[in-house]
Each structure stands twice: as structure tokens, then as C-alpha cells.
Design a protein around this motif. Structure first.
Motif, PDB file in Angstrom:
ATOM      1  N   HIS A 168       0.870  -1.176   0.000  1.00 53.65           N
ATOM      2  CA  HIS A 168       0.000   0.000   0.000  1.00 53.65           C
ATOM      3  C   HIS A 168       0.911   1.232   0.000  1.00 53.65           C
ATOM      4  O   HIS A 168       1.532   1.557   1.012  1.00 53.65           O
ATOM      5  N   LEU A 169       1.002   1.889  -1.145  1.00 53.49           N
ATOM      6  CA  LEU A 169       1.899   3.031  -1.299  1.00 53.49           C
ATOM      7  C   LEU A 169       1.110   4.321  -1.139  1.00 53.49           C
ATOM      8  O   LEU A 169       0.058   4.501  -1.753  1.00 53.49           O
ATOM      9  N   MET A 170       1.638   5.236  -0.318  1.00 54.74           N
ATOM     10  CA  MET A 170       1.008   6.527  -0.077  1.00 54.74           C
ATOM     11  C   MET A 170       1.976   7.619  -0.486  1.00 54.74           C
ATOM     12  O   MET A 170       3.101   7.689   0.018  1.00 54.74           O
ATOM     13  N   ILE A 171       1.533   8.480  -1.404  1.00 55.19           N
ATOM     14  CA  ILE A 171       2.386   9.506  -2.000  1.00 55.19           C
ATOM     15  C   ILE A 171       1.804  10.882  -1.712  1.00 55.19           C
ATOM     16  O   ILE A 171       0.640  11.150  -2.018  1.00 55.19           O
ATOM     17  N   ALA A 172       2.606  11.761  -1.135  1.00 54.26           N
ATOM     18  CA  ALA A 172       2.166  13.133  -0.861  1.00 54.26           C
ATOM     19  C   ALA A 172       2.347  13.977  -2.120  1.00 54.26           C
ATOM     20  O   ALA A 172       3.438  14.038  -2.683  1.00 54.26           O
ATOM     21  N   ARG A 173       1.293  14.606  -2.558  1.00 57.50           N
ATOM     22  CA  ARG A 173       1.356  15.406  -3.782  1.00 57.50           C
ATOM     23  C   ARG A 173       2.301  16.604  -3.652  1.00 57.50           C
ATOM     24  O   ARG A 173       2.871  17.063  -4.641  1.00 57.50           O
ATOM     25  N   GLN A 174       2.444  17.131  -2.436  1.00 59.18           N
ATOM     26  CA  GLN A 174       3.320  18.284  -2.221  1.00 59.18           C
ATOM     27  C   GLN A 174       4.592  17.888  -1.459  1.00 59.18           C
ATOM     28  O   GLN A 174       5.115  18.659  -0.654  1.00 59.18           O
ATOM     29  N   ILE A 184      10.839  13.987  -1.878  1.00 63.59           N
ATOM     30  CA  ILE A 184      10.839  12.885  -2.840  1.00 63.59           C
ATOM     31  C   ILE A 184       9.869  13.193  -3.968  1.00 63.59           C
ATOM     32  O   ILE A 184       8.671  13.414  -3.730  1.00 63.59           O
ATOM     33  N   GLU A 185      10.368  13.228  -5.198  1.00 62.92           N
ATOM     34  CA  GLU A 185       9.523  13.507  -6.344  1.00 62.92           C
ATOM     35  C   GLU A 185       8.509  12.380  -6.561  1.00 62.92           C
ATOM     36  O   GLU A 185       8.809  11.201  -6.337  1.00 62.92           O
ATOM     37  N   THR A 186       7.337  12.760  -7.020  1.00 60.68           N
ATOM     38  CA  THR A 186       6.292  11.769  -7.297  1.00 60.68           C
ATOM     39  C   THR A 186       6.796  10.704  -8.262  1.00 60.68           C
ATOM     40  O   THR A 186       6.494   9.506  -8.103  1.00 60.68           O
ATOM     41  N   ARG A 245      -2.467   2.270  -4.347  1.00 60.80           N
ATOM     42  CA  ARG A 245      -1.603   3.453  -4.415  1.00 60.80           C
ATOM     43  C   ARG A 245      -2.485   4.678  -4.213  1.00 60.80           C
ATOM     44  O   ARG A 245      -3.421   4.915  -4.967  1.00 60.80           O
ATOM     45  N   LEU A 246      -2.168   5.447  -3.182  1.00 58.02           N
ATOM     46  CA  LEU A 246      -2.951   6.633  -2.844  1.00 58.02           C
ATOM     47  C   LEU A 246      -2.094   7.885  -3.010  1.00 58.02           C
ATOM     48  O   LEU A 246      -0.993   7.974  -2.450  1.00 58.02           O
ATOM     49  N   TYR A 247      -2.598   8.852  -3.763  1.00 57.68           N
ATOM     50  CA  TYR A 247      -1.984  10.174  -3.862  1.00 57.68           C
ATOM     51  C   TYR A 247      -2.719  11.090  -2.882  1.00 57.68           C
ATOM     52  O   TYR A 247      -3.923  11.307  -3.008  1.00 57.68           O
TER      53      TYR A 247
END
Length: 322
Positions: free
Chosen positions: A233-239, A243-245, A263-265
Motif C-alpha cells: 500500500h503506497l502513499m504519496i504526498a502530492r506536495q 521525494i519527487e512523485t 496506491r494513494l496520492y
């Protein structure tokens, strides 16, 4: 604080623990453990690079209210464990952190398979743990994880090594030692401004360097084929300011489709999402832990913390609102 030995009967296994737990005859780790309520899962949290157990407070509060068991701990080089063994004068290898966590889980009698949640540096440790022992993993919740050396930093350091070799051709220091030398400079020159918390005690800045030194050669992106089915389960912060998206998307693309769960943005969040949008992040993790089937299909989601909503195509999931 108290010390709970790993080598005695676990009479307190169903009671909260806040203190030091022995994982060997020479080493103890600081632990903040709230056992799960009946029939509820336990989440193991692994600190971000400059974290201690304290920084998870706002994130864990709503999970504990729902009966989720929470294990927070300070690995070597962090929090109360750092203060107990300071100063840190040697590299802290990733493999040691993985083995320490495995030993700690056994000492606390927390049954496998585990739900691991890691932020940044902690995400890298969690990914390495899962690759080393995939049979021990249920859910691997990676929040803006370290997946490979940061390209810009790596290139700058290598350019400095190249310049040093040309200016001082008879310098006998190895490239590896030169790399650590320039890495040390970056940590001391930039981290106090970017992460002022590294100055909270006299030992933390050097300890942070030792942690970075220990993970800099790790490449979790190269070990994705070892991850268990429907676990990631990957969680990516848009801002995300660190670490670049694209870096995290590259990691996701390297994960076998069989191992992908969700995968959640996360919109309107910086790197440390468990502090920036703790209620929303906790609510999403709760959906993972309770086994929401939509989160185990390898799908992409867009999260809107201030609307309390997650979207994937025509599907909408109502979660915690900031």
C-alpha cells in the motif's frame, strides 16, 4: 520508564508498555505499545528519519480509539534509544535495523504476519524487512518511503568525488569514504534548516547522519520481486518537498502486479503526511487494516483530506476529514 526483558515470561503481553525492552543482553529499544482490542489488528510503525515515537501522536490517536493495536518504538539512533546510547559514532546499517525490529516483535509476542507502516526512512526499513522475510508480512504500508538514493544528492556527491580525484590525484581516501565525507557536509549544512528538530538535543544531528550513512546504499526498488502478494500500500504526498512523485511511481511500477494492493496520492500534504493530515492518513490506514476489498485490487486513488474523501474512477470512499 521500566525495562521489560525479552528473556523472561511475557506476563505483560496484553498490557500497554512504555519503556525500554531488551532485545539482547547488550541492547534495549524504547517502546510505546498499546495492545489491540479483541479481534483487532496491530500496526507496527517505523519512524521517519528525524522522528521519535512522539511525532506519531496525532496519527495514532484515532486508530487506538478504534481498538487498533499500535507499536511505536525508537530504533537505534532515534528518540529515547538514542539518548540512552549517545553519542552515535558508527554507521547504523539498515540490516541491523531490520533484525532489531524482528527481534523486538518476537520479544513482545506480537504474532505474524505483521502490518508494517513506515514513513520515509522508516518506509525503507519496512520494505527491506518485507523483502527479507515476505512470509512475515500481511500489509506493507509505505508512506513517502525511501526507495533509492536521492538522485540530486547522489549526483552532487559524485561530482565532488570526481573533482577531488582531479585536484588531488594522490589522495588515498577511498571513493566510499569520500562519499561519506561529502554526505556528512550535506547533513550538517542543510538539515538544521530543513528539519530544525535535528537540533533538539546535542546528539541528534550526528545520529541522523549515521542513519543516512546506513541506508544510502539500500535500494528497496531492486527488491520488489520478493514482496508478498497483495501487500503493498503506497502513499504519496502530492506536495512532497523531498521525494519527487516520479521516484515513487517508479517504485510502484517495479512492484509486481501480484504484490500491489493500493496506491494513494494524498493531495494538500507535504512529505510528513502523518503530521500534515493525521486524521485523514489514519482513516485510510484503518481502511487498509479492516480489509476494505477495494484497497486490495492494485488500484490508484486520489485522496482529498479536507473533503474526507478518496476517489478512484467512479468509486468514492468516505474517510476521516481534517
Amino acid at each position: 520508564m521500566f525495562v521489560c526483558s525479552a528473556f523472561v515470561a511475557h506476563a505483560q503481553e496484553t498490557k500497554p508498555i512504555k519503556g525500554f525492552v531488551a532485545i539482547s543482553l547488550e541492547r534495549e529499544l524504547f517502546v510505546d505499545y498499546v495492545p489491540a482490542k479483541r479481534n483487532q489488528p496491530t500496526l507496527v510503525l517505523i519512524n521517519g528519519l528525524t522522528y521519535s515515537t512522539r511525532q506519531w501522536d496525532s496519527f495514532v490517536e484515532p486508530l487506538i480509539k478504534k481498538g487498533i493495536g499500535i507499536l511505536r518504538y525508537d530504533p537505534v539512533g532515534q528518540g529515547q534509544t538514542l539518548l540512552k546510547y549517545a553519542p552515535m559514532t558508527q554507521v547504523v546499517p539498515v540490516k541491523n535495523q531490520v533484525e532489531d525490529l524482528k527481534t523486538l516483535l518476537k520479544a513482545l509476542n506480537i504474532p505474524a504476519p505483521y502490518n508494517l507502516g513506515g514513513l520515509s526512512y522508516g518506509g525503507g526499513i519496512a520494505a527491506e524487512f518485507a523483502a527479507a522475510d515476505p512470509e512475515l508480512i500481511n500489509a506493507l504500508i509505505l508512506m513517502a518511503p525511501f526507495t533509492q538514493p536521492l538522485e540530486q544528492t547522489d549526483k552532487w556527491i559524485k561530482s565532488q568525488i570526481w573533482a577531488t580525484r582531479n585536484i588531488f590525484p594522490y589522495n588515498k581516501i577511498s571513493d566510499d569514504d569520500l562519499y561519506d565525507h561529502f554526505l556528512h557536509q550535506i547533513v550538517y549544512l542543510t538539515y538544521p534548516q530543513a528539519e530544525p528538530i535535528v537540533l533538539e538535543n546535542p546528539f541528534k544531528l550526528e545520529a541522523t547522519f549515521r542513519l543516512v550513512q546506513g541506508i544510502r546504499k539500500a535500494r528497496p526498488i531492486d527488491n520488489t520481486q520478493l514482496l508478498p502478494a497483495k501487500s503493498v500500500h503506497l502513499m504519496i504526498a502530492r506536495q512532497d518537498q523531498y521525494i519527487e512523485t516520479k521516484v515513487l511511481d517508479d517504485y510502484w511500477n517495479a512492484v509486481p502486479p501480484s504484490a500491489r494492493a493500493s496506491r494513494l496520492y494524498v493531495n494538500n500534504s507535504e512529505h510528513k503526511m502523518v503530521e500534515a493530515v493525521p486524521n485523514f492518513t489514519a482513516a485510510w490506514v484503518y481502511e487498509i487494516l479492516k480489509g476494505n476489498a477495494k484497497l486490495y485490487e492494485g488500484r490508484d486513488f486520489e485522496g482529498y483530506p479536507f473533503e474526507g474523501e478518496v476517489r478512484s474512477g467512479q468509486d468514492q470512499i468516505k474517510v476521516g476529514r481534517e
